[in-house]
Design a protein around this motif. Structure first.
Motif, PDB file in Angstrom:
ATOM      1  N   THR A  50       0.794  -1.133   0.021  1.00  0.00           N
ATOM      2  CA  THR A  50       0.028  -0.059  -0.077  1.00  0.00           C
ATOM      3  C   THR A  50       0.833   1.147  -0.142  1.00  0.00           C
ATOM      4  O   THR A  50       0.490   2.134  -0.637  1.00  0.00           O
ATOM      5  N   LEU A  51       2.011   1.278   0.707  1.00  0.00           N
ATOM      6  CA  LEU A  51       2.988   2.203   0.473  1.00  0.00           C
ATOM      7  C   LEU A  51       3.410   2.542  -0.519  1.00  0.00           C
ATOM      8  O   LEU A  51       3.682   3.841  -1.130  1.00  0.00           O
ATOM      9  N   VAL A  52       3.815   1.607  -1.353  1.00  0.00           N
ATOM     10  CA  VAL A  52       4.442   1.611  -2.690  1.00  0.00           C
ATOM     11  C   VAL A  52       3.297   2.287  -3.407  1.00  0.00           C
ATOM     12  O   VAL A  52       3.574   3.153  -4.322  1.00  0.00           O
ATOM     13  N   ALA A  53       2.020   1.845  -3.376  1.00  0.00           N
ATOM     14  CA  ALA A  53       1.110   2.267  -4.258  1.00  0.00           C
ATOM     15  C   ALA A  53       0.763   3.941  -3.842  1.00  0.00           C
ATOM     16  O   ALA A  53       0.539   4.648  -4.818  1.00  0.00           O
ATOM     17  N   ALA A  54       1.070   4.056  -2.538  1.00  0.00           N
ATOM     18  CA  ALA A  54       0.709   5.711  -2.163  1.00  0.00           C
ATOM     19  C   ALA A  54       1.954   6.632  -2.917  1.00  0.00           C
ATOM     20  O   ALA A  54       1.734   7.592  -3.466  1.00  0.00           O
ATOM     21  N   GLU A  55       3.225   5.901  -3.000  1.00  0.00           N
ATOM     22  CA  GLU A  55       4.460   6.305  -3.781  1.00  0.00           C
ATOM     23  C   GLU A  55       4.310   6.841  -5.151  1.00  0.00           C
ATOM     24  O   GLU A  55       4.658   7.520  -5.710  1.00  0.00           O
ATOM     25  N   GLU A  56       3.581   5.661  -5.622  1.00  0.00           N
ATOM     26  CA  GLU A  56       3.196   5.738  -7.037  1.00  0.00           C
ATOM     27  C   GLU A  56       1.924   6.682  -7.576  1.00  0.00           C
ATOM     28  O   GLU A  56       1.727   6.589  -8.649  1.00  0.00           O
ATOM     29  N   GLY A  57       1.350   6.942  -6.553  1.00  0.00           N
ATOM     30  CA  GLY A  57       0.119   7.737  -6.746  1.00  0.00           C
ATOM     31  C   GLY A  57      -1.081   7.172  -7.033  1.00  0.00           C
ATOM     32  O   GLY A  57      -2.171   7.850  -7.614  1.00  0.00           O
ATOM     33  N   VAL A  58      -1.107   5.889  -6.697  1.00  0.00           N
ATOM     34  CA  VAL A  58      -2.315   5.231  -7.079  1.00  0.00           C
ATOM     35  C   VAL A  58      -3.427   5.361  -5.860  1.00  0.00           C
ATOM     36  O   VAL A  58      -4.509   5.352  -6.114  1.00  0.00           O
ATOM     37  N   VAL A  59      -2.747   5.439  -4.670  1.00  0.00           N
ATOM     38  CA  VAL A  59      -3.804   5.798  -3.658  1.00  0.00           C
ATOM     39  C   VAL A  59      -2.917   7.136  -2.888  1.00  0.00           C
ATOM     40  O   VAL A  59      -1.749   7.186  -2.825  1.00  0.00           O
ATOM     41  N   VAL A  72      -7.371   5.384   4.247  1.00  0.00           N
ATOM     42  CA  VAL A  72      -6.517   4.288   3.997  1.00  0.00           C
ATOM     43  C   VAL A  72      -5.521   4.417   5.305  1.00  0.00           C
ATOM     44  O   VAL A  72      -5.143   3.125   5.911  1.00  0.00           O
ATOM     45  N   ARG A  73      -5.156   5.534   5.913  1.00  0.00           N
ATOM     46  CA  ARG A  73      -4.355   5.389   7.159  1.00  0.00           C
ATOM     47  C   ARG A  73      -5.062   4.960   8.334  1.00  0.00           C
ATOM     48  O   ARG A  73      -4.493   4.183   8.716  1.00  0.00           O
ATOM     49  N   HIS A  74      -6.215   5.209   8.325  1.00  0.00           N
ATOM     50  CA  HIS A  74      -7.245   4.468   9.575  1.00  0.00           C
ATOM     51  C   HIS A  74      -7.096   3.162   9.253  1.00  0.00           C
ATOM     52  O   HIS A  74      -6.679   2.196  10.277  1.00  0.00           O
ATOM     53  N   LEU A  75      -7.225   2.592   8.046  1.00  0.00           N
ATOM     54  CA  LEU A  75      -7.257   1.042   7.838  1.00  0.00           C
ATOM     55  C   LEU A  75      -5.898   0.486   8.249  1.00  0.00           C
ATOM     56  O   LEU A  75      -5.919  -0.642   8.896  1.00  0.00           O
ATOM     57  N   LEU A  76      -4.883   1.247   7.827  1.00  0.00           N
ATOM     58  CA  LEU A  76      -3.716   0.713   7.971  1.00  0.00           C
ATOM     59  C   LEU A  76      -3.417   0.593   9.644  1.00  0.00           C
ATOM     60  O   LEU A  76      -2.421  -0.401  10.011  1.00  0.00           O
ATOM     61  N   ALA A  77      -3.749   1.539  10.259  1.00  0.00           N
ATOM     62  CA  ALA A  77      -3.427   1.566  11.816  1.00  0.00           C
ATOM     63  C   ALA A  77      -4.311   1.055  12.690  1.00  0.00           C
ATOM     64  O   ALA A  77      -4.671   1.208  13.801  1.00  0.00           O
ATOM     65  N   HIS A  78      -5.393   0.354  12.257  1.00  0.00           N
ATOM     66  CA  HIS A  78      -6.583  -0.433  13.056  1.00  0.00           C
ATOM     67  C   HIS A  78      -7.232   0.830  13.763  1.00  0.00           C
ATOM     68  O   HIS A  78      -7.472   0.632  14.828  1.00  0.00           O
ATOM     69  N   ALA A  79      -7.449   1.871  12.860  1.00  0.00           N
ATOM     70  CA  ALA A  79      -8.168   2.947  13.626  1.00  0.00           C
ATOM     71  C   ALA A  79      -9.578   3.476  12.769  1.00  0.00           C
ATOM     72  O   ALA A  79      -9.942   4.430  13.285  1.00  0.00           O
ATOM     73  N   SER A  80      -9.793   2.453  12.131  1.00  0.00           N
ATOM     74  CA  SER A  80     -11.248   2.882  11.256  1.00  0.00           C
ATOM     75  C   SER A  80     -12.402   2.775  11.986  1.00  0.00           C
ATOM     76  O   SER A  80     -13.414   3.016  11.581  1.00  0.00           O
ATOM     77  N   HIS A 110      -9.890  -1.342  -1.541  1.00  0.00           N
ATOM     78  CA  HIS A 110      -9.484  -0.189  -2.075  1.00  0.00           C
ATOM     79  C   HIS A 110      -8.349  -0.087  -2.949  1.00  0.00           C
ATOM     80  O   HIS A 110      -8.582   0.673  -3.893  1.00  0.00           O
ATOM     81  N   VAL A 111      -7.225  -0.824  -2.686  1.00  0.00           N
ATOM     82  CA  VAL A 111      -5.921  -0.640  -3.575  1.00  0.00           C
ATOM     83  C   VAL A 111      -6.211  -1.201  -4.974  1.00  0.00           C
ATOM     84  O   VAL A 111      -5.783  -0.808  -5.948  1.00  0.00           O
TER      85      VAL A 111
END
Length: 268
Positions: A50-59, A72-80, A110-111
């Protein structure tokens, strides 16, 4: 490495463990090529993709994803606010640290939609291929991947010295996301706070941590219900991983910290 021979006394049908630096594997014990279910050790791999996708501008990490008002950040951090399973939120985003397999399913969906390709294919292209992993990523994004010990150690080397993402992105991965959130670490109970990065649990000041007493507070990683773990200690410049064919339980709570402490004691 003598410490790794502790696994010979573990009450498990099969186990393989290893230690690596950013440059090379220091030692392994057990078949490092046998591929096993990773369970929740899948989550850091999904996070890196997902972080690669973020750097590529996908998300974008702060774009809407998952339940209403979540990102996306909430999902990654178990805070959604999503529960462990089930797509109905049990809290507003950013209020509690709720460990959620459902959140990683939403993340993968999502990705995949943004990249216009199945999430397992994105993981294969973004992470597995460049790192040379024999990773099977077709299962649940947060709990269904399969890999060998050698693969997990190669992934750990990437987390020690990132090449797939910029240093700034990696720093965000291992920084506390949504500070101050309380939550329950599966099988270990409630922590206040329960600090989490982007797809990785942060040791911080937790007592009785599964990575042992000798790892630094900067240590991060993940363990899985299939009897798998990987921790990365950037201050010591070392990572340790283990795969087994016995479900997580009291045996792991005793064995993993003892192994980790012995590894670091031997390294000096």
């Amino acid at each position: 490495m003598d410490a790794l021979h502790q696994v010979d006394a573990w009450d498990v049908p099969f186990a393989a463990v290893g230690v690596t630096t950013a440059e090379a594997v220091l030692a392994t014990h057990g078949d490092a090529t046998r591929r096993l279910p990773l369970a929740s050790v899948s989550k850091p791999i999904a996070a890196l993709a997902t972080l690669v996708a973020a750097e590529e501008g996908v998300v974008d990490l702060d774009e809407p994803a998952g339940p209403p008002a979540a990102t996306v950040r909430h999902l990654l951090a178990h805070a959604s606010g999503l529960p462990f399973e089930g797509d109905r939120p049990i809290a507003p985003p950013g209020r509690r640290r709720i460990y959620s397999n459902e959140g990683f399913q939403a993340l993968g969906d999502h990705v995949a939609a943004a990249a216009e390709m199945p999430f397992p294919e994105y993981v294969a292209e973004a992470v597995a291929a460049p790192l040379g992993l024999r990773l099977e990523a077709s299962g649940h994004p947060g709990a269904g991947m399969e890999a060998s010990l050698g693969d997990v150690l190669a992934f750990a080397r990437e987390l020690l010295a990132p090449r797939l993402v910029a240093a700034e992105t990696h720093a965000e991965m291992v920084a506390v996301q949504f500070p101050g959130l309380d939550g329950v670490l599966p099988e270990y109970g409630r922590f206040s706070p329960l600090d989490w990065g982007l797809g990785v649990e942060l040791k911080g000041d937790k007592a009785g941590h599964w990575s042992g007493t000798r790892t630094s507070r900067a240590t991060f990683g993940h363990f899985g219900g299939a009897g798998t773990f990987v921790w990365v200690d950037p201050e010591r410049g070392v990572a340790c991983a283990g795969l087994a064919t016995r479900r997580f339980g009291d045996w792991a709570k005793e064995a993993w910290p003892r192994l980790s402490d012995a590894v670091l004691a031997e390294l000096g």
